[in-house]
Design a protein around this motif. Structure first.
Motif, PDB file in Angstrom:
ATOM      1  N   HIS A 186      39.130  43.526  41.842  1.00 49.72           N
ATOM      2  CA  HIS A 186      38.755  43.105  40.517  1.00 49.72           C
ATOM      3  C   HIS A 186      38.042  43.929  39.513  1.00 49.72           C
ATOM      4  N   HIS A 225      46.429  44.061  42.370  1.00 45.77           N
ATOM      5  CA  HIS A 225      46.389  43.137  41.239  1.00 45.77           C
ATOM      6  C   HIS A 225      44.698  43.250  40.640  1.00 45.77           C
ATOM      7  N   CYS A 254      43.145  41.672  36.932  1.00 49.71           N
ATOM      8  CA  CYS A 254      43.259  40.568  35.864  1.00 49.71           C
ATOM      9  C   CYS A 254      42.733  41.246  34.641  1.00 49.71           C
ATOM     10  N   CYS A 280      48.812  35.825  37.874  1.00 50.47           N
ATOM     11  CA  CYS A 280      47.766  35.425  38.723  1.00 50.47           C
ATOM     12  C   CYS A 280      48.065  34.304  39.748  1.00 50.47           C
TER      13      CYS A 280
HETATM   14 ZN   LIG Z   1      43.839  37.600  39.078  1.00 50.86          ZN
END
Ligand SMILES: [Zn+2]
Length: 347
Positions: A206, A239, A241, A317
């Motif tokens: 993240h 991944h 966001c 997500c």
């Molecule tokens: Zn996410």
């Protein structure tokens, strides 16, 4: 419409960038909802801790919703729990979370990961066992996606978000040491899931748009992510966001199979940013479109992705647990509609 591939073949071809009979509907993160939990009697929090329930709930993504993949790792806490983080397990209507107010590390010297013990822990083993069950029950026809957390995310979970971000501002060497000491767990947990039968892995790390810059991604994570792509023998789906167009050219350097991207990035500008060097998957909006609007709005977002040439479509997500099923079903439906429209136009 003529299909010539199984769901699994379709997903794996799309991850490689090979031709497909139609674009796959893929969920690199959770599409579990309360409605699905009720439907198959596999509620949170137990479905995050008991392999039978985890597999049963994940299978719904294919059998009830029509996605080409299934994804049993609904949360981001399995590996953190095994590492010793305190977990708030919550109830059916909420995801489990790490209690980041009670960090387990304060400095790189605190990090001494006993990988065998972490991978033997019930919360990591649950994922492995669920993958085995899914492979047995679904056979070779559906793509199974596992998940292993990246060291930046694990830094948040083990140090707390603020202390970790402050360290990254103050002390580059110290931060790199933390990432270095956490990275083997990412690799080993990933390999264990592949050996259990996973076809691909989501790797959330993240370095999120609103928390750190693209330059940060380049400095701290680009090389590390290249290492993961080399060390883990399966397609990886990164991944992150948020708004990430500024780091997409760096992400495209990693050798990972795909980037799971957020609706804060326009499909056309994102395809330009990665320039064919990595596949994209996403980017249907969760909080507004999937959660609060209807199938027509969902389909419009899917079709905008298809028109831009995005290789796999799905939610941006982990989708909200109260998302209506008809909105999730609209994702694969939109792919079929779009493909049929194109076939008719070509005939
Ligand atoms: Zn996410």
């Amino acid at each position: 419409m003529t299909t010539t591939m199984t769901s699994r073949e379709r997903v794996l071809a799309a991850l490689r960038g090979d031709p497909v009979d139609r674009t796959p509907a893929v969920n690199p993160t959770s599409i579990a909802t309360v409605e699905l939990m009720d439907l198959v009697d596999a509620p949170f929090p137990d479905a995050n801790r008991e392999p039978e329930l985890m597999a049963r709930l994940a299978a719904c993504g294919h059998t009830e919703l029509g996605f080409d993949s299934v994804m049993p790792v609904f949360s981001i806490i399995q590996d953190s729990s095994a590492l010793g983080c305190k977990i708030q397990w919550e109830q059916k209507d909420n995801w489990p979370t790490v209690k980041m107010t009670e960090p387990i590390y304060d400095s790189p010297d605190d990090i001494d990961v006993d990988t065998d013990a972490v991978l033997d822990h019930p919360d990591t083993q649950c994922v492995v066992d669920a993958i085995k069950i899914l492979r047995r029950e679904l056979g070779e026809d559906v793509a199974i996606i596992g998940k292993t957390m990246g060291p930046w995310s694990m830094g948040y979970h083990t140090f707390g978000v603020e202390p970790f971000l402050l360290m990254s501002l103050d002390d580059q060497d110290k931060t790199k040491l933390v990432l270095e000491r956490l990275k083997q767990l990412t690799i080993d947990f990933g390999i264990m899931q592949i050996e259990a039968g996973a076809d691909a892995l989501t790797l959330p790390d993240h370095a999120t748009g609103d928390l750190v810059s693209g330059e940060y991604y380049h400095r701290y994570l680009e090389e590390l992510h290249q290492e993961f792509a080399e060390a883990i023998p399966a397609p990886l789906i990164l991944h992150i966001c948020g708004r990430t167009v500024d780091r997409m050219p760096y992400i495209a350097n990693t050798g990972m199979a795909a980037f799971h991207y957020d609706s804060k990035n326009d499909p056309v500008e994102s395809m330009e940013a990665v320039d064919g060097r990595i596949r994209l998957v996403g980017n249907v909006n969760n909080p507004e479109t999937l959660f609060a609007r209807g199938p027509d709005e969902v389909k419009a977002e899917v079709k905008a992705n298809l028109a831009a040439g995005v290789q796999m479509v799905g939610p941006e997500c982990a989708c909200p647990l109260q998302t209506p099923l008809e909105n999730l079903r609209a994702i694969p439906e939109a792919v079929l509609e779009w493909t049929e429209e194109r076939e008719r136009a070509a005939a």
